[in-house]
Design a protein around this motif. Sequence first.
Motif, PDB file in Angstrom:
ATOM      1  N   GLY A   1       4.370   8.400  -5.504  1.00  0.00           N
ATOM      2  CA  GLY A   1       5.532   7.543  -5.762  1.00  0.00           C
ATOM      3  C   GLY A   1       6.496   8.609  -6.528  1.00  0.00           C
ATOM      4  N   TYR A   2       6.389   8.278  -7.727  1.00  0.00           N
ATOM      5  CA  TYR A   2       7.108   8.938  -8.738  1.00  0.00           C
ATOM      6  C   TYR A   2       6.608  10.243  -9.160  1.00  0.00           C
ATOM      7  N   TYR A   3       7.155  11.120  -9.963  1.00  0.00           N
ATOM      8  CA  TYR A   3       6.213  12.284 -10.476  1.00  0.00           C
ATOM      9  C   TYR A   3       6.101  12.382 -11.884  1.00  0.00           C
ATOM     10  N   ASN A   4       4.929  12.662 -12.368  1.00  0.00           N
ATOM     11  CA  ASN A   4       4.503  12.966 -13.677  1.00  0.00           C
ATOM     12  C   ASN A   4       4.732  14.571 -13.902  1.00  0.00           C
TER      13      ASN A   4
ATOM     14  N   THR B   1      -5.034   9.524   0.473  1.00  0.00           N
ATOM     15  CA  THR B   1      -4.292   8.990   1.386  1.00  0.00           C
ATOM     16  C   THR B   1      -4.567   7.741   2.098  1.00  0.00           C
ATOM     17  N   ASN B   2      -6.080   7.630   2.310  1.00  0.00           N
ATOM     18  CA  ASN B   2      -6.375   6.535   2.769  1.00  0.00           C
ATOM     19  C   ASN B   2      -6.247   5.217   2.003  1.00  0.00           C
ATOM     20  N   PHE B   3      -6.452   5.438   0.442  1.00  0.00           N
ATOM     21  CA  PHE B   3      -6.247   4.498  -0.287  1.00  0.00           C
ATOM     22  C   PHE B   3      -4.826   4.027  -0.274  1.00  0.00           C
ATOM     23  N   LEU B   4      -3.919   4.957  -0.508  1.00  0.00           N
ATOM     24  CA  LEU B   4      -2.404   4.768  -0.563  1.00  0.00           C
ATOM     25  C   LEU B   4      -1.747   3.936   0.586  1.00  0.00           C
ATOM     26  N   SER B   5      -2.388   4.240   1.937  1.00  0.00           N
ATOM     27  CA  SER B   5      -1.936   3.572   3.243  1.00  0.00           C
ATOM     28  C   SER B   5      -2.354   2.292   2.906  1.00  0.00           C
TER      29      SER B   5
ATOM     30  N   THR C   1       1.021   5.642   7.405  1.00  0.00           N
ATOM     31  CA  THR C   1      -0.016   6.342   7.926  1.00  0.00           C
ATOM     32  C   THR C   1      -0.816   7.345   6.916  1.00  0.00           C
ATOM     33  N   PRO C   2      -2.168   7.412   6.861  1.00  0.00           N
ATOM     34  CA  PRO C   2      -2.781   8.161   5.675  1.00  0.00           C
ATOM     35  C   PRO C   2      -2.651   9.728   5.593  1.00  0.00           C
ATOM     36  N   ASP C   3      -1.206  10.015   5.642  1.00  0.00           N
ATOM     37  CA  ASP C   3      -0.708  11.377   5.469  1.00  0.00           C
ATOM     38  C   ASP C   3       0.400  11.393   4.599  1.00  0.00           C
ATOM     39  N   TRP C   4       0.739  12.510   3.947  1.00  0.00           N
ATOM     40  CA  TRP C   4       1.717  12.731   2.920  1.00  0.00           C
ATOM     41  C   TRP C   4       3.099  12.414   3.299  1.00  0.00           C
ATOM     42  N   PRO C   5       3.403  13.065   4.634  1.00  0.00           N
ATOM     43  CA  PRO C   5       4.721  12.834   5.093  1.00  0.00           C
ATOM     44  C   PRO C   5       5.183  11.561   5.352  1.00  0.00           C
ATOM     45  N   SER C   6       4.188  10.493   5.944  1.00  0.00           N
ATOM     46  CA  SER C   6       4.336   9.084   5.852  1.00  0.00           C
ATOM     47  C   SER C   6       4.545   8.566   4.417  1.00  0.00           C
ATOM     48  N   LEU C   7       3.489   8.673   3.623  1.00  0.00           N
ATOM     49  CA  LEU C   7       3.263   8.025   2.415  1.00  0.00           C
ATOM     50  C   LEU C   7       4.651   8.476   1.471  1.00  0.00           C
ATOM     51  N   ASP C   8       4.876   9.430   1.713  1.00  0.00           N
ATOM     52  CA  ASP C   8       6.056  10.021   0.785  1.00  0.00           C
ATOM     53  C   ASP C   8       7.406   9.377   1.018  1.00  0.00           C
ATOM     54  N   SER C   9       7.403   9.038   2.456  1.00  0.00           N
ATOM     55  CA  SER C   9       8.677   8.488   2.735  1.00  0.00           C
ATOM     56  C   SER C   9       9.116   7.077   2.403  1.00  0.00           C
ATOM     57  N   ARG C  10       7.845   6.346   1.770  1.00  0.00           N
ATOM     58  CA  ARG C  10       8.089   4.961   1.156  1.00  0.00           C
ATOM     59  C   ARG C  10       9.131   5.037   0.055  1.00  0.00           C
ATOM     60  N   PRO C  11      10.099   4.110   0.077  1.00  0.00           N
ATOM     61  CA  PRO C  11      11.225   3.925  -0.791  1.00  0.00           C
ATOM     62  C   PRO C  11      10.372   3.499  -1.981  1.00  0.00           C
ATOM     63  N   LEU C  12      10.879   3.956  -3.300  1.00  0.00           N
ATOM     64  CA  LEU C  12      10.413   3.490  -4.562  1.00  0.00           C
ATOM     65  C   LEU C  12      10.646   2.184  -4.920  1.00  0.00           C
ATOM     66  N   PRO C  13      10.094   1.236  -5.301  1.00  0.00           N
ATOM     67  CA  PRO C  13      10.471  -0.026  -5.544  1.00  0.00           C
ATOM     68  C   PRO C  13      11.174  -0.194  -6.871  1.00  0.00           C
ATOM     69  N   SER C  14      12.425  -0.726  -6.609  1.00  0.00           N
ATOM     70  CA  SER C  14      13.723  -0.581  -7.679  1.00  0.00           C
ATOM     71  C   SER C  14      13.221  -1.306  -9.020  1.00  0.00           C
ATOM     72  N   TRP C  15      12.295  -1.826  -9.154  1.00  0.00           N
ATOM     73  CA  TRP C  15      12.004  -2.281 -10.435  1.00  0.00           C
ATOM     74  C   TRP C  15      11.793  -1.193 -11.656  1.00  0.00           C
ATOM     75  N   PHE C  16      11.149  -0.101 -10.958  1.00  0.00           N
ATOM     76  CA  PHE C  16      10.779   1.026 -11.780  1.00  0.00           C
ATOM     77  C   PHE C  16      11.733   1.797 -12.272  1.00  0.00           C
ATOM     78  N   ASP C  17      12.783   2.202 -11.439  1.00  0.00           N
ATOM     79  CA  ASP C  17      13.861   2.863 -11.886  1.00  0.00           C
ATOM     80  C   ASP C  17      14.736   2.071 -12.877  1.00  0.00           C
ATOM     81  N   GLU C  18      14.843   0.871 -12.727  1.00  0.00           N
ATOM     82  CA  GLU C  18      15.550   0.023 -13.717  1.00  0.00           C
ATOM     83  C   GLU C  18      15.044  -0.290 -14.950  1.00  0.00           C
TER      84      GLU C  18
END
Length: 569
Positions: free
Chosen positions: A378-381, A346-350, A141-158
């Motif tokens: 997603g990740y933090y700068n 948040t609308n765009f990210l949802s 949903t277009p809110d930060w609690p929901s969007l922040d709960s999305r797991p980060l795709p593993s390719w980025f950390d690798e």
Amino acid sequence: MDFLNVSSPHTLGLAHLHDLTSQLSPFSRFLFVLQRSAVNASLRLSGLEYQRALRRPEEEATGANLSGLSHPFFLPGQSLVRVGGAARQHLRIKSGPRRLRAAMRAPGKRWRPAGPALWLLLLLLGATESVRRAQPLRRYTPDWPSLDSRPLPSWFDEAKFGVFIHWGVFSVPAWGSEWFWWNWQGEGRPQYQRFMRDNYPPGFSYADFGPQFTARFFHPEEWADLFQAAGAKYVVLTTKHHEGFTNWPSPVSWNWNSKDVGPHRDLVGELGTALRKRNIRYGLYHSLLEWFHPLYLLDKKNGFKTQYFVGAKTMPELYDLVNSYKPDLIWSDGEWECPDTYWNSTNFLSWLYNDSPVKDEVVVNDRWGQNCSCHHGGYYNCKDKFKPQSLPDHKWEMCTSIDKFSWGYRRDMAMSDVTEESEIISELVQTVSLGGNYLLNIGPTKDGLIVPIFQERLLALGKWLSINGEAIYASKPWRVQWEKNTTSVWYTSKGSAVYAIFLHWPENGVLNLESPITTSTTKIMMLGIQGDLKWSTDPDKGLLISLPQLPPSAVPAEFAWTIKLTGVK
């Protein structure tokens, strides 16, 4: 959708039921097991059924020998139900009744009774799929609690290491920094006004730089080769900086884009094609704001209570970038003057996470509003050149530039302004040890050239990674991240292996590590050197490793060496 693969010369018997069900999703397999006794009972064919199956017309058997089959329902390389037609090595039954009926109605196909076992199997699979489809996929949903709960795709950390590219009309004056327009006419800095008076005629505007941004020598294949040799696993290109010029034919940036002005090319598209040939992930930098866009200035005048600019420019461009180029990463910037509610972030990210063509793999950063940095996304700068002092609890990225004072190319860059090779490697090691990714920036010229000093730094890093990359790519932070001693040791880990990267070679040739605890199975080696290293333990100093006695030419790297330890705690 679940598939059952039938590519074995064996037929479906009780012994193979487990092999088939193992190909189902966990939920489908659960329902299948509940009905296993019924399926098993149906698979116990009578002798009459067996003989009836053997007496099929010869032309339907396509020359296959059935005499050795325990249950002759399936021939090697044939569909579970259809007989005849060209044999294929891998055939599938899709667990959907509509597809099955459509296949059975196909003209020119010959069918035979499948038996109760097969029909029960197909019916069960169809029912299982129907139940699974009835369970809705998770939607954000277009809110930060929901969007922040999305797991980060593993390719980025690798991936760990990427190349950043700042390129635009600011590469034409190529003086001061990529903020040239703002420094000249936004703040009116005297040195920028003097530079324009000394080098350009009166009345020369920033828009007049546009036609001079030619990209004449931009060869995306050569760029991609360089980034691959540098060891980069992802590349982030500026699609639009704060000046508003777009490096693709944006439909809402009329006469201020790379197709209409300057290169007359789709720079974003061309580079993406070259990178993907080499399996390098593609990220797109995009600035939310534009310094001097009339609609943005109007919204600013209205205290950002109107969103004319967002509706007419920012959001259309973001959606266009995603749909046109399907990026692996969106590197947002230019958010700092307004809250995320102004930007409709948040609308765009949802939409991005739920319905976009890259919803499963895309990664984003944290610059989506003045309240977001280091808190949401997603990740933090967090900020440019961010360096945490301890292991963060959230995935992060350090972005930095080879030119210490500019992200874009500048003609007034001095050699002392260029980051040393040893400093780049040191920053990479420290960043990865603390769980971060390292994004190293270069600025090409207006012609599309990457100057030799930038190439040299990238290639030097690539050479180091070719030896020590095992300790970097897909690694994880260890229980201890670093030891503050004269050799400056940083740790990473991967599986059961621990890597100690030391930045300074000890004068006595003995590396002292305090953190690893040895066991009876401990083995120690240096990446780039064959054979195990000798070691001992000391009650006061810990682990003592005798480094190889080699001439300088035989040492695997000029700076920063990696010790691999296995069997340690």
